[in-house]
Write a protein that holds these residues in place. Structure first.
Motif, PDB file in Angstrom:
ATOM      1  N   PHE A   1       1.962   8.078   2.784  1.00  0.00           N
ATOM      2  CA  PHE A   1       0.780   7.411   2.237  1.00  0.00           C
ATOM      3  C   PHE A   1      -0.110   8.408   1.500  1.00  0.00           C
ATOM      4  CE2 PHE A   1      -3.568   5.753   2.610  1.00  0.00           C
ATOM      5  CZ  PHE A   1      -3.402   4.505   2.038  1.00  0.00           C
ATOM      6  N   ALA A   2      -0.287   9.620   2.057  1.00  0.00           N
ATOM      7  CA  ALA A   2      -1.116  10.632   1.401  1.00  0.00           C
ATOM      8  C   ALA A   2      -0.503  11.064   0.070  1.00  0.00           C
ATOM      9  CB  ALA A   2      -1.297  11.830   2.326  1.00  0.00           C
ATOM     10  N   GLN A   3       0.822  11.199   0.011  1.00  0.00           N
ATOM     11  CA  GLN A   3       1.471  11.570  -1.244  1.00  0.00           C
ATOM     12  C   GLN A   3       1.268  10.496  -2.306  1.00  0.00           C
ATOM     13  OE1 GLN A   3       5.574  12.371  -0.351  1.00  0.00           O
ATOM     14  NE2 GLN A   3       5.134  14.168   0.910  1.00  0.00           N
ATOM     15  N   VAL A   4       1.363   9.251  -1.899  1.00  0.00           N
ATOM     16  CA  VAL A   4       1.177   8.150  -2.858  1.00  0.00           C
ATOM     17  C   VAL A   4      -0.259   8.127  -3.374  1.00  0.00           C
ATOM     18  CG1 VAL A   4       1.123   5.642  -3.066  1.00  0.00           C
ATOM     19  CG2 VAL A   4       3.073   6.757  -1.977  1.00  0.00           C
ATOM     20  N   GLN A   5      -1.235   8.355  -2.483  1.00  0.00           N
ATOM     21  CA  GLN A   5      -2.629   8.339  -2.931  1.00  0.00           C
ATOM     22  C   GLN A   5      -2.892   9.468  -3.915  1.00  0.00           C
ATOM     23  OE1 GLN A   5      -4.109   5.482  -1.950  1.00  0.00           O
ATOM     24  NE2 GLN A   5      -2.081   5.384  -0.976  1.00  0.00           N
ATOM     25  N   ALA A   6      -2.276  10.632  -3.680  1.00  0.00           N
ATOM     26  CA  ALA A   6      -2.443  11.739  -4.627  1.00  0.00           C
ATOM     27  C   ALA A   6      -1.856  11.389  -5.992  1.00  0.00           C
ATOM     28  CB  ALA A   6      -1.793  13.003  -4.064  1.00  0.00           C
ATOM     29  N   LEU A   7      -0.718  10.700  -6.002  1.00  0.00           N
ATOM     30  CA  LEU A   7      -0.114  10.289  -7.274  1.00  0.00           C
ATOM     31  C   LEU A   7      -0.976   9.260  -7.989  1.00  0.00           C
ATOM     32  CD1 LEU A   7       3.709   9.969  -6.480  1.00  0.00           C
ATOM     33  CD2 LEU A   7       2.575  11.650  -7.925  1.00  0.00           C
ATOM     34  N   LEU A   8      -1.564   8.335  -7.232  1.00  0.00           N
ATOM     35  CA  LEU A   8      -2.380   7.299  -7.853  1.00  0.00           C
ATOM     36  C   LEU A   8      -3.635   7.874  -8.495  1.00  0.00           C
ATOM     37  CD1 LEU A   8      -2.112   4.492  -5.139  1.00  0.00           C
ATOM     38  CD2 LEU A   8      -1.089   4.466  -7.403  1.00  0.00           C
TER      39      LEU A   8
ATOM     40  N   CYS B   1      -0.351   2.247   7.497  1.00  0.00           N
ATOM     41  CA  CYS B   1      -0.236   3.448   8.335  1.00  0.00           C
ATOM     42  C   CYS B   1      -0.466   3.133   9.811  1.00  0.00           C
ATOM     43  CB  CYS B   1      -1.227   4.514   7.884  1.00  0.00           C
ATOM     44  SG  CYS B   1      -0.954   5.109   6.213  1.00  0.00           S
ATOM     45  N   GLY B   2      -0.778   1.882  10.145  1.00  0.00           N
ATOM     46  CA  GLY B   2      -1.070   1.513  11.522  1.00  0.00           C
ATOM     47  C   GLY B   2      -2.545   1.427  11.833  1.00  0.00           C
ATOM     48  N   ASP B   3      -3.424   1.568  10.822  1.00  0.00           N
ATOM     49  CA  ASP B   3      -4.867   1.504  11.019  1.00  0.00           C
ATOM     50  C   ASP B   3      -5.386   0.118  10.637  1.00  0.00           C
ATOM     51  OD1 ASP B   3      -4.577   4.166  11.590  1.00  0.00           O
ATOM     52  OD2 ASP B   3      -5.211   4.847   9.611  1.00  0.00           O
ATOM     53  N   MET B   4      -6.334  -0.393  11.408  1.00  0.00           N
ATOM     54  CA  MET B   4      -6.935  -1.686  11.114  1.00  0.00           C
ATOM     55  C   MET B   4      -8.142  -1.466  10.207  1.00  0.00           C
ATOM     56  SD  MET B   4      -6.507  -4.909  11.609  1.00  0.00           S
ATOM     57  CE  MET B   4      -5.466  -4.976  13.071  1.00  0.00           C
ATOM     58  N   VAL B   5      -8.087  -1.998   9.006  1.00  0.00           N
ATOM     59  CA  VAL B   5      -9.164  -1.871   8.024  1.00  0.00           C
ATOM     60  C   VAL B   5      -9.669  -3.276   7.715  1.00  0.00           C
ATOM     61  CG1 VAL B   5      -9.838  -0.966   5.777  1.00  0.00           C
ATOM     62  CG2 VAL B   5      -8.013   0.151   7.065  1.00  0.00           C
ATOM     63  N   GLN B   6     -10.942  -3.544   8.033  1.00  0.00           N
ATOM     64  CA  GLN B   6     -11.517  -4.876   7.838  1.00  0.00           C
ATOM     65  C   GLN B   6     -12.950  -4.733   7.338  1.00  0.00           C
ATOM     66  OE1 GLN B   6      -9.709  -7.884  10.979  1.00  0.00           O
ATOM     67  NE2 GLN B   6     -10.542  -6.121  12.048  1.00  0.00           N
ATOM     68  N   GLY B   7     -13.526  -5.858   6.947  1.00  0.00           N
ATOM     69  CA  GLY B   7     -14.909  -5.867   6.480  1.00  0.00           C
ATOM     70  C   GLY B   7     -15.080  -5.360   5.072  1.00  0.00           C
ATOM     71  N   ARG B   8     -14.045  -5.532   4.214  1.00  0.00           N
ATOM     72  CA  ARG B   8     -14.142  -5.039   2.844  1.00  0.00           C
ATOM     73  C   ARG B   8     -14.897  -6.004   1.930  1.00  0.00           C
ATOM     74  NH1 ARG B   8      -8.001  -2.665   2.470  1.00  0.00           N
ATOM     75  NH2 ARG B   8      -7.573  -4.343   3.932  1.00  0.00           N
ATOM     76  N   PHE B   9     -15.052  -7.259   2.372  1.00  0.00           N
ATOM     77  CA  PHE B   9     -15.801  -8.254   1.598  1.00  0.00           C
ATOM     78  C   PHE B   9     -16.716  -9.023   2.557  1.00  0.00           C
ATOM     79  CE2 PHE B   9     -11.722  -7.603  -0.482  1.00  0.00           C
ATOM     80  CZ  PHE B   9     -12.102  -7.341  -1.795  1.00  0.00           C
ATOM     81  N   ARG B  10     -17.777  -9.610   2.018  1.00  0.00           N
ATOM     82  CA  ARG B  10     -18.696 -10.410   2.818  1.00  0.00           C
ATOM     83  C   ARG B  10     -19.403 -11.423   1.922  1.00  0.00           C
ATOM     84  NH1 ARG B  10     -22.648  -5.288   3.923  1.00  0.00           N
ATOM     85  NH2 ARG B  10     -23.477  -5.060   1.804  1.00  0.00           N
TER      86      ARG B  10
ATOM     87  N   THR C   1      -3.873   0.874  15.641  1.00  0.00           N
ATOM     88  CA  THR C   1      -4.023  -0.406  16.345  1.00  0.00           C
ATOM     89  C   THR C   1      -2.755  -1.247  16.309  1.00  0.00           C
ATOM     90  OG1 THR C   1      -4.886  -1.465  14.337  1.00  0.00           O
ATOM     91  CG2 THR C   1      -6.491  -0.473  15.848  1.00  0.00           C
ATOM     92  N   HIS C   2      -1.813  -0.917  15.439  1.00  0.00           N
ATOM     93  CA  HIS C   2      -0.587  -1.705  15.324  1.00  0.00           C
ATOM     94  C   HIS C   2       0.530  -0.789  14.805  1.00  0.00           C
ATOM     95  CE1 HIS C   2      -2.938  -2.110  11.563  1.00  0.00           C
ATOM     96  NE2 HIS C   2      -1.784  -1.933  10.967  1.00  0.00           N
ATOM     97  N   PRO C   3       1.788  -1.211  14.904  1.00  0.00           N
ATOM     98  CA  PRO C   3       2.903  -0.344  14.468  1.00  0.00           C
ATOM     99  C   PRO C   3       2.821  -0.048  12.975  1.00  0.00           C
ATOM    100  CG  PRO C   3       3.707  -2.162  15.823  1.00  0.00           C
ATOM    101  CD  PRO C   3       2.274  -2.471  15.509  1.00  0.00           C
ATOM    102  N   PRO C   4       3.004   1.212  12.585  1.00  0.00           N
ATOM    103  CA  PRO C   4       2.956   1.552  11.154  1.00  0.00           C
ATOM    104  C   PRO C   4       4.257   1.188  10.448  1.00  0.00           C
ATOM    105  CG  PRO C   4       3.370   3.520  12.437  1.00  0.00           C
ATOM    106  CD  PRO C   4       3.177   2.405  13.432  1.00  0.00           C
ATOM    107  N   ILE C   5       4.152   0.930   9.166  1.00  0.00           N
ATOM    108  CA  ILE C   5       5.314   0.708   8.301  1.00  0.00           C
ATOM    109  C   ILE C   5       5.585   1.946   7.453  1.00  0.00           C
ATOM    110  CG2 ILE C   5       6.199  -0.684   6.383  1.00  0.00           C
ATOM    111  CD1 ILE C   5       4.695  -3.051   7.471  1.00  0.00           C
ATOM    112  N   ILE C   6       4.517   2.646   7.065  1.00  0.00           N
ATOM    113  CA  ILE C   6       4.607   3.836   6.230  1.00  0.00           C
ATOM    114  C   ILE C   6       3.998   5.008   6.997  1.00  0.00           C
ATOM    115  CG2 ILE C   6       3.921   4.883   4.038  1.00  0.00           C
ATOM    116  CD1 ILE C   6       5.909   2.601   3.754  1.00  0.00           C
TER     117      ILE C   6
END
Length: 646
Positions: A310-317, A268-277, A300-305
């Motif tokens: 993305f919200a519709q896909v998360q609801a389906l999942l 979506c164009g959001d930077m998500v980091q720090g998921r593991f340590r 932070t960067h150009p979105p692809i979706i």
């Protein structure tokens, strides 16, 4: 290298151990591999103790931390050669080259090496030789040096982690490899890789079309599309190896890979980091970080979706949408049917060519815990379609009503308020600059202390007044701003003419369907008003199995909310008593569902001056404007239909 003495002494099979940390890779090469090798060989050549020294092997760990021994391949290979009797003497430049962990240093020097009859030599930073001076290993300086070496690693680890966390908070990409669909444009930035991004968009599109993750995997592998690991290695030429993939097998797409892509918010164009340590600088075991501790920086960067996709896909999942065997897409109501009594999902069954749905508790667990709640698929489909059509019918003229209400004068145009707001903000900045210049004028002697204090208080009072005016302007601007698009109208406007149900239509509008005993259903839609209360649409009981009968009559429409009472008129001024207010037009009686009639716009009554002494009755003045009419309440949900509904 081999060197012998005149007097035959013990034979030392020497292991030259060299380690270079990542932080030691400096241009001066003070700790380089070549420098360590040179010092060790010069020391062995200078020994004159009568022993015979043979280089059994050179063991180099280049760019590896010394805090653990199990991750150092050369160190482990040296230990294995010691067990095999190929090595009985270990030489290092200093203790830090062999150990950065205080507990490991004590274990090998005091236990493991003596047990295997290994001579240990360290050239500097506590020079040691366990053969010539075994008591030196018990010197208090040796464990102190080990503690200092470990503390150096701990401090370095903390500093590196602080720098990385600072970059994560700024939204800078710090990974060695970019996410599939992107490539690194610079050291800490990402740009779209169009070839891989097209595959990502295809995966999201196929999933929204109803295809399961396993079906997507079969299609991608069947089309010969490279999976992320193969794409980075073969197409981009990167030295990338997925730790979860066996390198001996050809890399293929998997359901886990597709699932990770569908849940990845970075698209979506959001930077998500720090998921593991890592657990610590000594325990190199990766652990999962709770989601609330992740570093998330938006845009932070150009979105692809898009975010909507993305919200519709998360609801389906989140839904329990299993795909039946030999099926590539889920069934129409998969994951949407609930038993109205026990709350469990309904089970699908095929009997004599007819599809039925049963309560899963009744079918699989106990027939005394719940009842059948049986309903035919064709009847259920017809009832849900009817409920959706009725909701669309109720809302089809609602935008016209909103448009009429929006044309009622709001008292002031928002553009004028915005202009005034800009002027006040400029005035505030100007007053702040003047106040800052007072102190310098006082220091320069242009103002006395009393003048400085008086002018400062004056400016502060004016600044406070401008702040209050700005707050009032922002409040008024919010009141006259156009309301956001209603989610109900946005959802229904795309489906004005619905003739049949599709999986996409049902997922967009329906949250779930509750099935009652006897065939009665309740359709709960996704759209909700701002208060958060959903609009359930409940149909009547489903008739017996047979040909579809005509729809039952629609229930009566809920009455329109009464118009708000007119504000009381203030007492008359000097002219005389105020004339009576003109009566408000009566509200039309509620009829069948359709577009609501326009309400007469009424303006607020202006305040009137205090009442003067009564004089002769004068002619009646013009009628004051009426108070605004309260907004018409939204049309209530359709009442349950009669028993003839399919």
């Amino acid at each position: 290298m081999a060197r012998s003495s005149v007097n035959a002494g013990p034979l030392w099979k020497v292991a030259v151990y060299i380690r270079l940390s990542r932080e030691d890779g400096r241009p001066d090469e003070s700790e380089s591999v070549a420098n360590q090798r040179k010092l060790i060989l010069e020391h062995l050549a200078a020994l004159s103790d009568g022993g015979r020294y043979v280089i059994a092997g050179e063991y180099v760990d280049d760019g590896v931390s010394g805090t653990t021994d199990d991750r150092r391949e050369a160190f482990q290979r040296m230990l294995e050669d010691i067990r095999l009797g190929l090595v009985n003497c270990v030489v290092v430049k200093d203790l830090a080259r062999s150990f950065r962990n205080y507990s490991d240093q004590g274990y090998y020097l005091d236990d493991w090496f003596p047990r295997h009859n290994v001579r240990f030599i360290s050239l500097s930073h506590q020079a040691l030789d366990s053969y010539h001076d075994a008591r030196a290993l018990r010197n208090i300086a040796v464990p102190i040096q080990g503690v200092l070496n470990e503390n150096h690693c701990a401090e370095t680890s903390d500093k590196v982690r602080e720098v990385l966390d600072m970059k994560r908070r700024r939204g800078e990409h710090i990974g060695a490899f970019a996410l599939y669909g992107y490539r690194k444009a610079g050291k800490n930035t990402l740009e779209v890789d169009e070839e891989a991004a097209a595959v990502v968009r295809k995966i999201f599109g196929l999933f929204l079309d109803g295809m399961s993750k396993n079906a997507i995997v079969r299609q991608l592998n069947g089309e010969g599309i490279l999976c992320p690991a193969a794409y980075k290695g073969e197409r981009l030429g990167l030295r990338y190896q997925n730790p979860h993939v066996d390198p001996a097998r050809p890399p293929l797409w998997s359901a886990q890979t597709v699932g990770r892509i569908l849940r990845e918010q970075m698209y979506c164009g959001d930077m998500v980091q720090g998921r593991f340590r890592m657990k610590s600088y000594k325990v190199h075991i990766q652990e999962t970080v709770p989601r609330e501790e992740w570093f998330l920086v938006e845009d932070t960067h150009p979105p692809i979706i898009s975010r909507e996709t993305f919200a519709q896909v998360q609801a389906l999942l989140e839904q329990n949408t299993r795909t039946a065997p030999r099926q590539s897409v889920p069934y129409l109501f998969a994951g949407l049917l609930r038993c109205a009594d026990c709350g469990r999902a309904m089970s699908r069954s095929l009997s004599r060519g007819i599809v039925y749905y049963y309560c899963r508790t009744y079918k699989d667990r106990s027939k005394s815990a719940c009842t059948r709640h049986s309903i035919r698929h064709d009847q259920l489909e017809g009832a849900v379609l009817y409920a959706i059509q009725r909701q669309i019918g109720c809302a089809v003229d609602f935008p016209q009503l909103l448009d009429r209400l929006s044309r009622v004068p709001a008292g002031r145009d928002s553009s004028g308020l915005e202009h005034t707001l800009t002027q006040r903000e400029r005035e505030l900045a100007r007053l702040a600059r003047y106040r800052q210049g007072l102190y310098q004028d006082w220091k320069d002697g242009a103002l006395t202390r009393a003048e400085y204090q008086q002018m400062r208080e004056d400016y502060e009072a004016r600044i406070q007044a401008v702040h209050e005016a700005l707050q009032g302007l922002r409040t008024r601007l919010t009141e006259v701003s156009p309301p956001p698009e209603d989610p109900l109208l946005a959802s229904l406007s795309r489906h004005r003419t619905v003739e049949r149900l599709t999986r996409d239509l049902v997922l967009q509008l329906v949250d779930h369907v509750r099935v009652y005993e006897g065939g009665r259903i309740c359709v709960v839609f996704r759209f909700c008003p701002p208060q958060g209360t959903c609009f359930p649409s409940e149909t009547g009981a489903v008739g017996p199995v047979g040909p579809t009968g005509p729809a039952g009559p629609v229930g009566p429409t809920a009455p329109v909310a009464p118009v708000a009472p007119v504000a009381p008129v203030a007492p008359a001024g000097p002219v005389g008593p105020t004339a009576p207010v003109a009566p408000v037009a009566p509200v039309a009686p509620a009829g069948p569902v359709g577009p609501a009639g326009p309400c007469a716009p009424v303006a607020p009554v202006a305040p009137v001056a205090p009442v003067a002494p009564a004089g002769p009755v004068g002619p009646a003045g013009p009628a004051g404007p009426c108070a605004p009419v309260a907004p018409v309440a939204p049309v209530a949900p359709v009442a349950p239909a009669g028993p003839g509904i399919p």
